[in-house]
Design a protein around this motif. Sequence first.
Motif, PDB file in Angstrom:
ATOM      1  N   VAL A  99       1.021  -1.281   0.034  1.00  0.00           N
ATOM      2  CA  VAL A  99      -0.052   0.034   0.006  1.00  0.00           C
ATOM      3  C   VAL A  99       1.001   1.280  -0.029  1.00  0.00           C
ATOM      4  CG1 VAL A  99      -1.424   1.509   1.536  1.00  0.00           C
ATOM      5  CG2 VAL A  99      -1.949  -1.070   1.022  1.00  0.00           C
ATOM      6  N   HIS A 100       1.895   1.179   0.628  1.00  0.00           N
ATOM      7  CA  HIS A 100       2.860   2.430   0.711  1.00  0.00           C
ATOM      8  C   HIS A 100       3.434   2.649  -0.708  1.00  0.00           C
ATOM      9  CE1 HIS A 100       6.836   4.328   1.652  1.00  0.00           C
ATOM     10  NE2 HIS A 100       5.974   5.236   2.339  1.00  0.00           N
ATOM     11  N   ILE A 101       3.647   1.590  -1.336  1.00  0.00           N
ATOM     12  CA  ILE A 101       4.350   1.609  -2.672  1.00  0.00           C
ATOM     13  C   ILE A 101       3.242   2.228  -3.646  1.00  0.00           C
ATOM     14  CG2 ILE A 101       5.439   0.622  -4.763  1.00  0.00           C
ATOM     15  CD1 ILE A 101       6.834  -1.014  -2.450  1.00  0.00           C
ATOM     16  N   MET A 102       2.100   1.402  -3.669  1.00  0.00           N
ATOM     17  CA  MET A 102       1.028   1.897  -4.635  1.00  0.00           C
ATOM     18  C   MET A 102       0.216   3.078  -4.375  1.00  0.00           C
ATOM     19  SD  MET A 102       1.222  -0.514  -7.045  1.00  0.00           S
ATOM     20  CE  MET A 102       2.853  -0.106  -7.252  1.00  0.00           C
ATOM     21  N   LEU A 103       0.050   3.575  -3.134  1.00  0.00           N
ATOM     22  CA  LEU A 103      -0.771   4.651  -2.934  1.00  0.00           C
ATOM     23  C   LEU A 103      -0.765   5.792  -3.760  1.00  0.00           C
ATOM     24  CD1 LEU A 103      -3.160   5.200  -1.119  1.00  0.00           C
ATOM     25  CD2 LEU A 103      -1.490   6.175   0.770  1.00  0.00           C
TER      26      LEU A 103
END
Length: 592
Positions: free
Chosen positions: A154-158
């Motif tokens: 999620v941190h990478i794709m947000l």
Amino acid sequence: MPTLRRLGRLPIGLGLPAFGLLMVVFGVPIVMMFLTSLNAPAFSLVNYEGFIKQPANLRVLFQTLEMSLVATAICVIIGYPTAYFISAAPRQVRSALIVLVVIPYLTSLLARTYAWIVILGDRGLINNLLLNHGFITSPLPLIYNRTAVYIGMVHIMLPVMILPLISVMLGIDGSLMAAARSMGARPFTAFWRVFLPLSLPGLRSGSLLVFVLCLGFYITPAALGGLRDAMLSTFIAAQVASAFNMARVAASAFVLLAIAILMLSIIGFDLTGNPGDLVSARSSRWNLRTLSASLARYLNELSVSNRAKRWRTQLYKAGGKSHARLIVGKVFVALVLIFLLFPGVVVIVMSFSDGAFLEFPPSGFSLQWYRAFFGDPSWNGALLTSMEIGVAVALISTVAGTLAAYGLSRTSSRIRSVLTLVMLTPITFPVIVVGIATYLGLVNMGLIGTKAGMVLAHSIGGIGYVVVIVSATLANFDRRLERAALSMRANPMQTLARVTLPLIMPGIIGGAVFAFIHSFDEVVISSLVSGLSIRTLPLKMWENMRHQIDPTIAAVSSLLVLLPVLWLIAIYVVWWRSKPSARGLAVPGTAA
């Protein structure tokens, strides 16, 4: 030859270098890879049957789908309100918030993954704080599990979810919401009936991008997850490393690719963000609504009198923003930005620790890990190799991608859409599939384990970024300036050099920067085509992360975290300096 000459004179002929490179390195090999999965020329589905018949393969496949869907859903839940509040902010504040979202997006994936190892590890930031304050007596299992993988994904794709949403939301006419409010609609009703349908193109594009990219995740699950959290990309990479049975590897890769293509075909991918497409799609109703229609009408009749009074009082009165909603929006956006930026801040602070191990906050400050990085020939050599390959990729991608974008901008919209999608396949397909196909292409050319092979492997993705950015710049380019220059007896080359290129230079520089970042941060494809003779900085970092948590990685990661800030400053300076030249070019054209 006459056919090639005629093709070269067409605008689309400018894209021949880019398409030629794409076909040789990626296109033809992936076709051969597909034929291999079918046991050509015998043509059978035995490899796919073997994949399906093994329960472990199906478990990994369904686990990949589950993790990708969950990560996408979390990104939607967090990303949509974040994009909404950012798009509603004042212009200067909005620009600053968008920059803060872009910075982690441009930051190295390895650096961000390493940051979460530092935060969630047994002796990481969270466990150390809890242990030091006596809340726990032994470290909590915060890493090497599914939750840690979701946090990292999620941190990478947000940012990938937030940025398309902001792009579409900024194009929505705010007077539509005001008109709905003036006609008596409550804020939620106006949002649900007006704003949400118009923002669905951004939601669709963001969700599709996140889901397809999550399907190909390899580094984050391997670094943050346990043995039970493997995804299909990890499974395919293990097959390549253990026993390189090309037919089985190809079948596994095309199962993953088929899912991505199926999602692209069903949902569709539209970068234009045309709200009308989704408004018409919203007119379709579920049968459940028809079953509850009578009840809804009855409840509406009960509230007719109250609604009529409220309608009369709020008629032609634009509703203002409530103070509580503004506070909630500010707090929510602040929390999301902390989630995106705090891991990078932690790595930067910890990289100055003077202890033998990393700790937060550091007991003292020292430059020992930076001295270790710059004083170690293995790290210096890896950095130099990455710089050399990145610069070469940026040059090749910029020239080929700019020519392709310029030619595509002068073709019909249908041909342009198809060819643009072809150009984007290396950055939209799962990276492990692209890596294996590229490996096969370079094997045929004898370039495995060479810098030239690495440059070609990275360039097919870099060209895609350049095409997207330069095409967006050309979409706003006024072609009357070119016609004015031609009418003043300038030849086509002079027009291109003196008018077109200066005006689209910010897009060219931006594409070059993204191509360089793409190459500089590449791990999966590099690991397949590098052999044992070439070690780039990401490969060196990945090896150290897997075998030992060397504190020197903190210094490397901190430099990679600060790198996007320098890129953004460089892009802004180029864009700002280009404005006077653009005005200078526009004046003579207008006078002519």
